[in-house]
Design a protein around this motif. Structure first.
Motif, mmCIF file in Angstrom:
data_model
loop_
_atom_site.group_PDB
_atom_site.id
_atom_site.type_symbol
_atom_site.label_atom_id
_atom_site.label_comp_id
_atom_site.label_asym_id
_atom_site.label_seq_id
_atom_site.Cartn_x
_atom_site.Cartn_y
_atom_site.Cartn_z
ATOM 1 N N LEU A 1 -57.117 -8.567 -32.597
ATOM 2 C CA LEU A 1 -56.689 -9.938 -32.845
ATOM 3 C C LEU A 1 -55.169 -10.066 -32.766
ATOM 4 N N GLY A 2 -54.446 -9.159 -33.401
ATOM 5 C CA GLY A 2 -52.985 -9.192 -33.332
ATOM 6 C C GLY A 2 -52.477 -9.018 -31.910
ATOM 7 N N TYR A 3 -53.104 -8.100 -31.190
ATOM 8 C CA TYR A 3 -52.748 -7.863 -29.792
ATOM 9 C C TYR A 3 -52.969 -9.133 -28.980
ATOM 10 N N VAL A 4 -54.144 -9.740 -29.144
ATOM 11 C CA VAL A 4 -54.501 -10.943 -28.374
ATOM 12 C C VAL A 4 -53.516 -12.073 -28.666
ATOM 13 N N LEU A 5 -53.165 -12.277 -29.908
ATOM 14 C CA LEU A 5 -52.247 -13.368 -30.252
ATOM 15 C C LEU A 5 -50.855 -13.141 -29.666
ATOM 16 N N GLY B 1 -65.971 -20.948 -19.790
ATOM 17 C CA GLY B 1 -66.541 -20.447 -18.540
ATOM 18 C C GLY B 1 -65.556 -19.694 -17.668
ATOM 19 N N ALA B 2 -64.426 -20.312 -17.381
ATOM 20 C CA ALA B 2 -63.442 -19.686 -16.491
ATOM 21 C C ALA B 2 -62.947 -18.342 -17.033
ATOM 22 N N PRO B 3 -62.578 -18.258 -18.312
ATOM 23 C CA PRO B 3 -62.143 -16.946 -18.798
ATOM 24 C C PRO B 3 -63.225 -15.867 -18.687
ATOM 25 N N ARG C 1 -64.569 -3.893 -24.641
ATOM 26 C CA ARG C 1 -63.304 -4.173 -25.338
ATOM 27 C C ARG C 1 -62.267 -4.716 -24.347
ATOM 28 N N GLY C 2 -62.248 -4.142 -23.140
ATOM 29 C CA GLY C 2 -61.338 -4.642 -22.119
ATOM 30 C C GLY C 2 -61.647 -6.079 -21.752
ATOM 31 N N LEU C 3 -62.931 -6.369 -21.579
ATOM 32 C CA LEU C 3 -63.346 -7.736 -21.252
ATOM 33 C C LEU C 3 -63.013 -8.697 -22.389
ATOM 34 N N GLN C 4 -63.257 -8.280 -23.624
ATOM 35 C CA GLN C 4 -62.970 -9.133 -24.789
ATOM 36 C C GLN C 4 -61.483 -9.462 -24.879
ATOM 37 N N ALA C 5 -60.652 -8.448 -24.740
ATOM 38 C CA ALA C 5 -59.206 -8.667 -24.867
ATOM 39 C C ALA C 5 -58.710 -9.632 -23.799
ATOM 40 N N HIS D 1 -57.049 -15.152 -22.123
ATOM 41 C CA HIS D 1 -57.229 -16.189 -21.106
ATOM 42 C C HIS D 1 -57.744 -17.487 -21.737
ATOM 43 N N ALA D 2 -58.705 -17.381 -22.639
ATOM 44 C CA ALA D 2 -59.259 -18.567 -23.293
ATOM 45 C C ALA D 2 -58.197 -19.279 -24.135
#
Length: 168
Positions: free
Chosen positions: A28-32, A75-77, A144-148, A153-154
């Motif tokens: 989560l921290g990485y994504v933000l 969808g797009a992400p 995990r790669g896809l989630q990140a 992207h979303a």
């Protein structure tokens, strides 16, 4: 910190912020942080590109705006991240992480540029960030790669739609 060949992304003058190469903390921290790193420069780049190539707002045809927003945020992400992942896995295997990430960003710039040159030029930066995130987090599993990457992207797309809604 970075293992498994991902350090090749940071070779030479193309060294990204170190947190982008670190999958050891909470996602989560990485994504933000990655979302902000994708968004802020892209807004600056987009502003410059829009000034240079005034193409206007993308044309979504007769599609209801709510559908465009939902597709853009969900969808797009998901679809684009899955396609991006396939490209990255194959290219990384044969040419290394840095070539995979740079070619992915360029490819998505070309694809988005088919709609308008300003959009194509603007998305290269965020897709560079999405691609790095996928390559780094894939060390912990493809999911995990896809989630990140899809999460960044979303958030990126949601920010653009929110800004467009507020400004319109």
């Amino acid at each position: 910190m970075a293992a498994g060949g991902v350090t090749a992304i940071g070779m030479g003058r193309l060294r990204p912020p170190l947190f982008l190469l670190d999958d050891t903390g909470p996602m989560l921290g990485y994504v933000l942080r990655a979302w902000l790193l994708a968004l802020v420069p892209a807004v600056v780049i987009g502003s410059i590109v829009a000034w240079a190539f005034p193409a206007g707002v993308p044309n979504f045809g007769a599609m209801p705006y709510a559908f465009v927003v939902i597709y853009g945020i969900i969808g797009a992400p998901l679809i684009e991240t899955a396609l991006m992942a396939g490209w990255l896995v194959v290219v990384e295997r044969f040419a290394g992480s840095m070539i995979a990430v740079l070619s992915s960003a360029a490819l998505w710039g070309v694809i988005h540029g088919l709609d308008s040159i300003d959009q194509g030029l603007t998305v290269v930066w965020p897709f560079l960030i999405f691609s790095i995130a996928f390559v780094v987090w894939r060390r912990r599993g493809i999911n995990r790669g896809l989630q990140a990457a899809a999460s960044i992207h979303a958030l990126y797309n949601a920010s653009l739609f929110a800004a467009a809604t507020v400004l319109s």
